[in-house]
Design a protein around this motif. Structure first.
Motif, PDB file in Angstrom:
ATOM      1  N   THR A  51       8.407  16.888   2.784  1.00 26.72           N
ATOM      2  CA  THR A  51       7.823  15.659   2.254  1.00 26.72           C
ATOM      3  C   THR A  51       8.765  14.981   1.273  1.00 26.72           C
ATOM      4  N   TRP A  52       9.480  15.745   0.476  1.00 33.26           N
ATOM      5  CA  TRP A  52      10.304  15.167  -0.582  1.00 33.26           C
ATOM      6  C   TRP A  52      11.793  15.172  -0.290  1.00 33.26           C
ATOM      7  N   GLU A  53      12.212  15.510   0.917  1.00 28.48           N
ATOM      8  CA  GLU A  53      13.639  15.434   1.241  1.00 28.48           C
ATOM      9  C   GLU A  53      14.100  13.990   1.205  1.00 28.48           C
ATOM     10  N   LYS A  54      15.365  13.808   0.847  1.00 30.08           N
ATOM     11  CA  LYS A  54      15.907  12.447   0.774  1.00 30.08           C
ATOM     12  C   LYS A  54      15.965  11.820   2.162  1.00 30.08           C
ATOM     13  N   LEU A  55      16.503  12.558   3.121  1.00 30.09           N
ATOM     14  CA  LEU A  55      16.530  12.095   4.503  1.00 30.09           C
ATOM     15  C   LEU A  55      15.368  12.749   5.241  1.00 30.09           C
ATOM     16  N   ARG A  56      14.651  11.978   6.005  1.00 28.36           N
ATOM     17  CA  ARG A  56      13.437  12.466   6.671  1.00 28.36           C
ATOM     18  C   ARG A  56      13.772  13.503   7.736  1.00 28.36           C
ATOM     19  N   ASP A  57      13.044  14.608   7.709  1.00 29.95           N
ATOM     20  CA  ASP A  57      13.147  15.665   8.715  1.00 29.95           C
ATOM     21  C   ASP A  57      12.362  15.204   9.942  1.00 29.95           C
ATOM     22  N   LEU A  58      13.078  14.825  10.996  1.00 25.15           N
ATOM     23  CA  LEU A  58      12.439  14.260  12.183  1.00 25.15           C
ATOM     24  C   LEU A  58      11.572  15.265  12.925  1.00 25.15           C
ATOM     25  N   GLU A  59      11.888  16.543  12.776  1.00 21.70           N
ATOM     26  CA  GLU A  59      11.154  17.577  13.498  1.00 21.70           C
ATOM     27  C   GLU A  59       9.798  17.880  12.863  1.00 21.70           C
ATOM     28  N   ASN A  60       9.731  17.869  11.530  1.00 20.69           N
ATOM     29  CA  ASN A  60       8.520  18.296  10.840  1.00 20.69           C
ATOM     30  C   ASN A  60       7.696  17.162  10.231  1.00 20.69           C
ATOM     31  N   THR A  61       8.199  15.932  10.283  1.00 22.90           N
ATOM     32  CA  THR A  61       7.443  14.800   9.727  1.00 22.90           C
ATOM     33  C   THR A  61       7.436  13.643  10.708  1.00 22.90           C
ATOM     34  N   LYS A  62       6.507  12.740  10.484  1.00 23.89           N
ATOM     35  CA  LYS A  62       6.473  11.510  11.259  1.00 23.89           C
ATOM     36  C   LYS A  62       6.121  10.368  10.316  1.00 23.89           C
ATOM     37  N   LEU A  63       6.403   9.159  10.756  1.00 18.27           N
ATOM     38  CA  LEU A  63       6.075   7.994   9.952  1.00 18.27           C
ATOM     39  C   LEU A  63       4.776   7.380  10.444  1.00 18.27           C
ATOM     40  N   SER A  64       3.992   6.910   9.515  1.00 22.89           N
ATOM     41  CA  SER A  64       2.722   6.305   9.853  1.00 22.89           C
ATOM     42  C   SER A  64       2.532   5.047   9.015  1.00 22.89           C
ATOM     43  N   GLY A  65       1.720   4.169   9.512  1.00 26.16           N
ATOM     44  CA  GLY A  65       1.366   2.976   8.767  1.00 26.16           C
ATOM     45  C   GLY A  65      -0.128   2.871   8.597  1.00 26.16           C
ATOM     46  N   SER A  66      -0.817   3.961   8.844  1.00 31.10           N
ATOM     47  CA  SER A  66      -2.286   3.905   8.812  1.00 31.10           C
ATOM     48  C   SER A  66      -2.808   4.362   7.452  1.00 31.10           C
ATOM     49  N   TYR A  67      -2.803   3.443   6.515  1.00 30.59           N
ATOM     50  CA  TYR A  67      -3.469   3.640   5.237  1.00 30.59           C
ATOM     51  C   TYR A  67      -3.990   2.285   4.784  1.00 30.59           C
ATOM     52  N   ARG A  68      -4.998   2.306   3.950  1.00 33.28           N
ATOM     53  CA  ARG A  68      -5.767   1.094   3.657  1.00 33.28           C
ATOM     54  C   ARG A  68      -4.935  -0.025   3.040  1.00 33.28           C
ATOM     55  N   LEU A  69      -4.072   0.305   2.073  1.00 30.43           N
ATOM     56  CA  LEU A  69      -3.264  -0.724   1.437  1.00 30.43           C
ATOM     57  C   LEU A  69      -2.350  -1.405   2.452  1.00 30.43           C
ATOM     58  N   ASN A  70      -1.796  -0.625   3.358  1.00 33.80           N
ATOM     59  CA  ASN A  70      -0.921  -1.195   4.377  1.00 33.80           C
ATOM     60  C   ASN A  70      -1.694  -2.134   5.305  1.00 33.80           C
ATOM     61  N   ASP A  71      -2.900  -1.747   5.659  1.00 37.41           N
ATOM     62  CA  ASP A  71      -3.721  -2.613   6.508  1.00 37.41           C
ATOM     63  C   ASP A  71      -4.051  -3.918   5.804  1.00 37.41           C
ATOM     64  N   ASP A  72      -4.398  -3.836   4.514  1.00 41.28           N
ATOM     65  CA  ASP A  72      -4.735  -5.045   3.765  1.00 41.28           C
ATOM     66  C   ASP A  72      -3.519  -5.939   3.554  1.00 41.28           C
ATOM     67  N   LEU A  73      -2.389  -5.331   3.204  1.00 41.64           N
ATOM     68  CA  LEU A  73      -1.178  -6.131   3.001  1.00 41.64           C
ATOM     69  C   LEU A  73      -0.625  -6.661   4.317  1.00 41.64           C
TER      70      LEU A  73
END
Length: 178
Positions: A51-73
């Motif tokens: 979660t806190w690595e500088k470069l995203r670990d593609l194997e163990n994490t994914k990107l999402s945009g599904s959270y309320r603030l993102n939907d409202d903005l």
């Protein structure tokens, strides 16, 4: 008054009996509890690390945009982003992959609106600067004329530059590739 209180003795005996039972159950289940505790600790450390690595670990994490603030903005920034070439990313929530890390799911809101290259330092904000409309040859001629007439160097086109964004004022640490 008696030296021995039967009620206190009964409470102490029940407490010792309960503690003995707890010790017996814990010792008998230690072969199951200790490996489970080690597995839980491993998953927790892995989840924090990815979660806190500088470069995203593609194997163990994914990107999402599904959270309320993102939907409202998204309702506000969506039309702006379609009109102006700002390219604001909406998938900026780093989520641990539940298939790889089944427990201790963590998320981190990443700063995906930052400039990723030197050209982004000028092109992204320049599309949002209203004074950009005033820049041009005609405006420069008017500025130079007003600067000469009023003897004000601040009005001349080489001093007052409409829509100008100077990338050199940004610290080097802001230009890190992510």
């Amino acid at each position: 008054m008696s030296l021995f209180n039967k009620e206190k003795g009964q409470g102490a005996a029940e407490c010792l009996l309960g503690l003995t039972l707890l010790v017996v159950v814990t010792v008998s289940l230690k072969d199951i509890l200790l490996p489970a505790e080690n597995t839980q600790t491993m998953y927790l450390k892995l989840s924090r690390q990815v979660t806190w690595e500088k470069l995203r670990d593609l194997e163990n994490t994914k990107l999402s945009g599904s959270y309320r603030l993102n939907d409202d903005l998204g309702r506000v920034f969506g039309p702006i982003d379609s009109l102006l070439p700002v390219n604001l990313e909406s998938e900026n929530l780093r989520v641990t992959d539940p298939t790889k890390i089944p427990i201790f799911n963590m998320v981190r809101l990443t700063d995906s609106w930052e400039a990723r290259s030197e050209s982004d330092l000028t092109s992204r904000p320049a599309s949002l600067v209203v004074n950009n409309v005033l820049s041009g040859d005609v405006t420069e001629i008017i500025q130079d004329g007003l600067g000469t007439i009023f003897l004000a160097e601040e009005l001349e086109s080489d001093s007052l530059i409409f829509g100008h964004i100077d990338p050199n004022v940004v610290p080097e640490s802001a230009l890190l590739e992510r």
